[in-house]
Design an enzyme around this catalytic site. Sequence first.
Site, PDB file in Angstrom:
ATOM      1  N   LYS A 252       0.845  -1.199   0.000  1.00  0.00           N
ATOM      2  CA  LYS A 252       0.000   0.000   0.000  1.00  0.00           C
ATOM      3  C   LYS A 252       0.880   1.248   0.000  1.00  0.00           C
ATOM      4  O   LYS A 252       1.958   1.229   0.600  1.00  0.00           O
ATOM      5  CB  LYS A 252      -0.858   0.026   1.277  1.00  0.00           C
ATOM      6  N   ARG A 326     -10.334 -11.398   1.215  1.00  0.00           N
ATOM      7  CA  ARG A 326     -11.212 -12.388   0.570  1.00  0.00           C
ATOM      8  C   ARG A 326     -10.573 -13.772   0.590  1.00  0.00           C
ATOM      9  O   ARG A 326     -11.278 -14.776   0.590  1.00  0.00           O
ATOM     10  CB  ARG A 326     -11.562 -11.912  -0.855  1.00  0.00           C
TER      11      ARG A 326
HETATM   12  N1  BES Z   1      -8.337  -3.779   3.886  1.00  0.00           N
HETATM   13  C1  BES Z   1      -8.427  -3.324   2.570  1.00  0.00           C
HETATM   14  C2  BES Z   1      -9.717  -2.546   2.275  1.00  0.00           C
HETATM   15  C3  BES Z   1      -9.871  -1.225   2.945  1.00  0.00           C
HETATM   16  C4  BES Z   1      -9.464  -0.079   2.325  1.00  0.00           C
HETATM   17  C5  BES Z   1     -10.481  -1.132   4.178  1.00  0.00           C
HETATM   18  C6  BES Z   1      -9.622   1.147   2.945  1.00  0.00           C
HETATM   19  C7  BES Z   1     -10.646   0.085   4.781  1.00  0.00           C
HETATM   20  C8  BES Z   1     -10.227   1.226   4.167  1.00  0.00           C
HETATM   21  C9  BES Z   1      -8.386  -4.502   1.603  1.00  0.00           C
HETATM   22  O1  BES Z   1      -7.640  -5.585   2.008  1.00  0.00           O
HETATM   23  C10 BES Z   1      -7.779  -3.983   0.342  1.00  0.00           C
HETATM   24  O2  BES Z   1      -6.656  -3.580   0.385  1.00  0.00           O
HETATM   25  N2  BES Z   1      -8.558  -3.997  -0.739  1.00  0.00           N
HETATM   26  C11 BES Z   1      -8.111  -3.506  -1.974  1.00  0.00           C
HETATM   27  C12 BES Z   1      -8.637  -4.421  -3.033  1.00  0.00           C
HETATM   28  C13 BES Z   1      -8.016  -4.198  -4.377  1.00  0.00           C
HETATM   29  C14 BES Z   1      -6.565  -4.601  -4.361  1.00  0.00           C
HETATM   30  C15 BES Z   1      -8.777  -5.012  -5.406  1.00  0.00           C
HETATM   31  C16 BES Z   1      -8.679  -2.098  -2.164  1.00  0.00           C
HETATM   32  O3  BES Z   1      -9.801  -1.831  -1.724  1.00  0.00           O
HETATM   33  O4  BES Z   1      -7.978  -1.257  -2.701  1.00  0.00           O
HETATM   34 ZN    ZN Z   2      -5.563  -5.390   1.519  1.00  0.00          ZN
END
Ligand code: BES
Ligand code: ZN
Length: 479
Positions: A252, A326
């Site tokens: 991230k 997921r």
């Molecule tokens: N934990 C995150 C989702 C999230 C984002 C929760 C912001 C709370 C606030 C999840 O694991 C994630 O990183 N999802 C990605 C998915 C993408 C890579 C398809 C996302 O939402 O960017």
């Molecule tokens: Zn994630």
Amino acid sequence: MNILLKNEPLSVITAELTVLFLNEETLESSEYKEKLSKTGFKASQDAFCILHESALVVCGVENYGSAALRSAAATVVKNVKGFQYSSLKLSQYYLKNVAPLVEGFVMGGYSFEMYKSVKTEVTLKEIIFSNQNFNDDAIDSADVKKAFDDAVITATATNFARELVNTTPQDMTPNALAVVAQDLADENGLACDILEGEALEEENMNAMIAVGRASIHKPHLIHLTYKPDNAQKCVSLVGKGLTYDSGGLSLKPATSMVTMKMDKAGACAVLGMMKAVSELKLPIEVHGFIGAAENMIDGSAYKPDDVLKARNGTTIEVRNTDAEGRLVLADVLSYAQDKVKSDYIFDYATLTGACMVALGPYTTGMMGHSNHLKHNIMKATSHSGELVASLPFNDHLKKLIKSDIADICNIASKPYGGAITAAMFLENFINEDMKSKWMHFDIAGPAYTESAWDVYNHGGTGAGVRMTIKFLESLVEKK
Ligand code: BES
Ligand code: ZN
Ligand code: ZN
């Protein structure tokens, strides 16, 4: 802070301040109208004023509905905490809507202090509701008492979930979450089963193991059971428990990583629900399943391009290690369905940023196959204090998670509809006979806040707890 219901008239109860909630109409007829107008007080929602010489605290409400009163009660407690008062009292009139008020006071009074060297000194110790009017009539005390006690239990359990969410990743590791679950089980008479290491391998939880592999804090699967003798239904609740989500090798950006301690909010909500159902003594068998892991990087990290074989045999092409929730849920959902034949299975996860884009930061996204179940959930939760909206599946979006080399991909090939494609990924791990009994709740938006809103302060909100308790209560047959 103690919150009490006393069978005494308001005038007899000793407290430093009396609380009044006023709307434009009741302000007009209030005996304090003159004094209040001098302070510039207008009865708009959450407007706040203390008349020190009259020992009165006043908060504006738009109306006397549950949402307005809940928010106003939180406003009162948040503001009074800044003064040196020790007790508040309220007239019996407000018992008509006691549950949202109790929630507002208990949840509005919460703040996270664990890491402060000097804790905020709170002088406010007691909030007392009078349950007697001027004629000494207590209103139907059994009903009021139950509504009051239940609201205290649910709000306290929600704060319990918030405290866990707020605890930092170096302290609230997967193992620490398991310890919390075991302690809760010991205290509340629940059964607790914890799987780690080889036990997870024996269960073929390969997707969950892969996600947690690069962390020094190894994955844990937690299973809590509340099994009353008089159970009318059986419900499984599954929570995403990423104690930290760095994104893994699909790292991230620095600013998105901050707050990712909240990626365990689904798991913490499930723990809060287990606490609440056992204290409410609901006649429903409830199972809480938690997939606890940390998404990190080292030489053993799982990679984009890996193909994982999930517990149910489905092969998953990993194209982004940040879509890890997921993967964990895939295995935990599969495990939960094999272990327990339940009437409903719900999962709670801070799963996608896309859900926040779709619904804004205040609303939970609800996804599943059964419109009937969605309707019942909406009905039961409409006054829970939580916002829920349904996002619909469709076959076009489903095609976006196809893989050329495995059964499915862990991300969609196109960027839009990400909350729905994530849920459609999970669908692959729901058995045929459970398809219409499964509901997925994406709490990425409402689970955590960096600015105060409604009853919340900075931090975890306990999203999922109150609405689920309301739904579970709606399953109980009335005698
Ligand atoms: N934990 C995150 C989702 C999230 C984002 C929760 C912001 C709370 C606030 C999840 O694991 C994630 O990183 N999802 C990605 C998915 C993408 C890579 C398809 C996302 O939402 O960017
Ligand atoms: Zn994630
Ligand atoms: Zn995540």
